[in-house]
Design an enzyme around this catalytic site. Sequence first.
Site, PDB file in Angstrom:
ATOM      1  N   ARG A  12       0.829  -1.254  -0.109  1.00 41.86           N
ATOM      2  CA  ARG A  12      -0.011   0.043  -0.067  1.00 41.86           C
ATOM      3  C   ARG A  12       0.804   1.158  -0.200  1.00 41.86           C
ATOM      4  O   ARG A  12       0.207   2.488  -0.026  1.00 41.86           O
ATOM      5  CB  ARG A  12      -0.881  -0.051   1.219  1.00 41.86           C
ATOM      6  N   ASN A  27       6.947  13.137   5.660  1.00 42.25           N
ATOM      7  CA  ASN A  27       6.822  11.535   5.966  1.00 42.25           C
ATOM      8  C   ASN A  27       6.769  10.780   4.753  1.00 42.25           C
ATOM      9  O   ASN A  27       7.516   9.816   4.816  1.00 42.25           O
ATOM     10  CB  ASN A  27       5.328  11.569   6.803  1.00 42.25           C
ATOM     11  N   SER A  52       7.424  15.257   9.507  1.00 41.01           N
ATOM     12  CA  SER A  52       8.421  14.526   8.934  1.00 41.01           C
ATOM     13  C   SER A  52       8.516  13.193   9.353  1.00 41.01           C
ATOM     14  O   SER A  52       7.383  12.725   9.597  1.00 41.01           O
ATOM     15  CB  SER A  52       9.604  15.426   9.271  1.00 41.01           C
ATOM     16  N   GLN A  53       9.534  12.629   9.493  1.00 41.58           N
ATOM     17  CA  GLN A  53       9.801  11.328  10.115  1.00 41.58           C
ATOM     18  C   GLN A  53      11.221  11.370  10.689  1.00 41.58           C
ATOM     19  O   GLN A  53      11.782  12.203  10.603  1.00 41.58           O
ATOM     20  CB  GLN A  53       9.770  10.290   9.091  1.00 41.58           C
ATOM     21  N   ARG A  71      -6.060  12.424  10.288  1.00 42.11           N
ATOM     22  CA  ARG A  71      -5.281  12.114   9.180  1.00 42.11           C
ATOM     23  C   ARG A  71      -5.865  12.086   7.865  1.00 42.11           C
ATOM     24  O   ARG A  71      -6.901  11.155   8.023  1.00 42.11           O
ATOM     25  CB  ARG A  71      -4.079  10.920   9.418  1.00 42.11           C
ATOM     26  N   ASP A 118       4.117   4.127  14.715  1.00 40.39           N
ATOM     27  CA  ASP A 118       2.541   4.326  14.835  1.00 40.39           C
ATOM     28  C   ASP A 118       1.851   2.976  14.764  1.00 40.39           C
ATOM     29  O   ASP A 118       1.551   2.500  13.593  1.00 40.39           O
ATOM     30  CB  ASP A 118       1.902   5.309  13.806  1.00 40.39           C
ATOM     31  N   GLU A 135       6.773  -6.517   5.529  1.00 33.00           N
ATOM     32  CA  GLU A 135       7.107  -5.442   6.192  1.00 33.00           C
ATOM     33  C   GLU A 135       7.623  -5.457   7.915  1.00 33.00           C
ATOM     34  O   GLU A 135       8.598  -4.702   8.291  1.00 33.00           O
ATOM     35  CB  GLU A 135       5.838  -4.562   6.339  1.00 33.00           C
TER      36      GLU A 135
END
Length: 560
Positions: free
Chosen positions: A170, A214, A224-225, A294, A328, A512
């Site tokens: 995704r 991000n 951001s990240q 979000r 997250d 992942e």
Amino acid sequence: MKAFALKHAPISKAGSIAGAIAAAATIAAVPPVLAQTRTMTRTMTRTTARTTAQATARAQTPADIYGPLFVAVQEQRVFGDGKTFVDAVPKRDPAAIMAAYRAAVPTTKQALRRFVLANFAVPGIDDASPTDIATHIRQLWPTLTRPPIDPPVGSSALALPAPYVVPGGRFREIYYWDSFFTMLGLRVDEQQPLVESMIDDFVSLIERHGHIPNGTRTYYLSRSQPPFFALMLDLSTNADPVIARRRLAALRIEHDFWMKGRACLNPSGACDHVARMPDGSILNRYWDARDTPRDESFAEDRATAAASGRDARIVQRDLRSAAESGWDFSSRWLTDPQKLTTIHTTDIVPIDLNSLLYAMERRIADRCAAVADQPCARDFTAQAKRRKAAIDKYLWLKPQGRYVDWDRTTRAATPVVSAATLYPLFVGLAAPAQAKAVATTTRATLLGQGGLRTTTLRTGQQWDDPNGWAPLQWIAVDGLARYGEDALARDIARRWIATVTRSYRETGKMLEKYDVAEQTAGGGGEYPTQDGFGWTNGVTGALMARYPDLVAAPPPAAED
């Protein structure tokens, strides 16, 4: 053969019986060969029917053959589609499979799945003959690579001037911190031009937006990240001084993004990404500029905010800020580890972010010195020194031998033990004694059967136990090795490579995240586990290159 036909002659009423007899005689007057053929056909038909009935009676279905194994697989829904197992092909004699099953009946769903995959070629799962894992990773890079993009009006995508690699699944766009770990594998597989082009993309993003978002979507621009850009530059082989200056300028702009809150610190002690500690020193926190749900998780965020009983804007900003952390979600950000509604990310001063900003400040100082900008070099050297002192004072918990996150509301360390404790080792800010203590804590609390656990808490969130993530494995291995903790570093690498290899053999995919307790696909989170997968490919490839003798080692069996 001569054709025969019945001749219908008129039959008188008086001669009807005699006529019928005559007609019957005519019908019976068939040549011997044809009569014999008809007899044989009738015999064969009866024989075939008997044989078919006998074969059907003897045929056994999977339920007949595998009995209790079949029932267990289907009732536990080991595979999503009930037709999957019944179409599987046994890899050895069914009697031997059933003997093995009865001798040691698997006690968990995961163990049952492993048993099935070890004994059957399961359609769509392990019925192909996969290449070795290193070759598979090399073959994935072209699949995950995207050309430069100039999106049409109305698209949420952001423009990028050079080719880049996406995570997969995704995640169709480039992501900030993912990309550092992807680049590790690209270097191993001699894809340096892609490393350079991705760095160019990040420079472009900083120049246009003032930071690296991000991901490359408009809905990611408010955050951001984890800032890995400075470390990405370490992976570059480009020696062009003009490009070096441009990259240094971009790095300083990024630092300004993270530190601009210094100008607006209020009595609360925090503004934007900046937090003032009790002694007046400055550290950082995760922060999203928006306080709305979000875009990509709109319904979920609204539901969480509604269920919290708190100000929706505060909850939504904390959800967004957790997304900036990359974790997250995790118990690191929760007052009650079991309730997402208690999220308070912006109250937390995290060890990983401040370690990375220390690394950024050190590299800016070094790069400024390289271009003879001594005022800049002195300034950033001093900033890094002050940050390290604040980390040692507030984010180091000596009695527990670990680095911690600090809660601004309680003015104390949070109780969550997490793999983020290894970041100071990764960036080289830990003292040798601190590194030794962290290694001891890691070995005692975070080491799982299949790699490094994310935290010690099981909450159902994806950045908690029992999940393990590729970036955290690399940070641990590289950080521990930096301080001479080679045995533990190698052990974590061994366990991780075994987990990824086991899963790849079973599924033909790189995932992942992984469950490092059961050595299977990871779970939890807002979406199904994704395959692809950029940072898993990169880290696994880099670990196999560092420890080539571990590649051929058979994966250890997971405990039931």
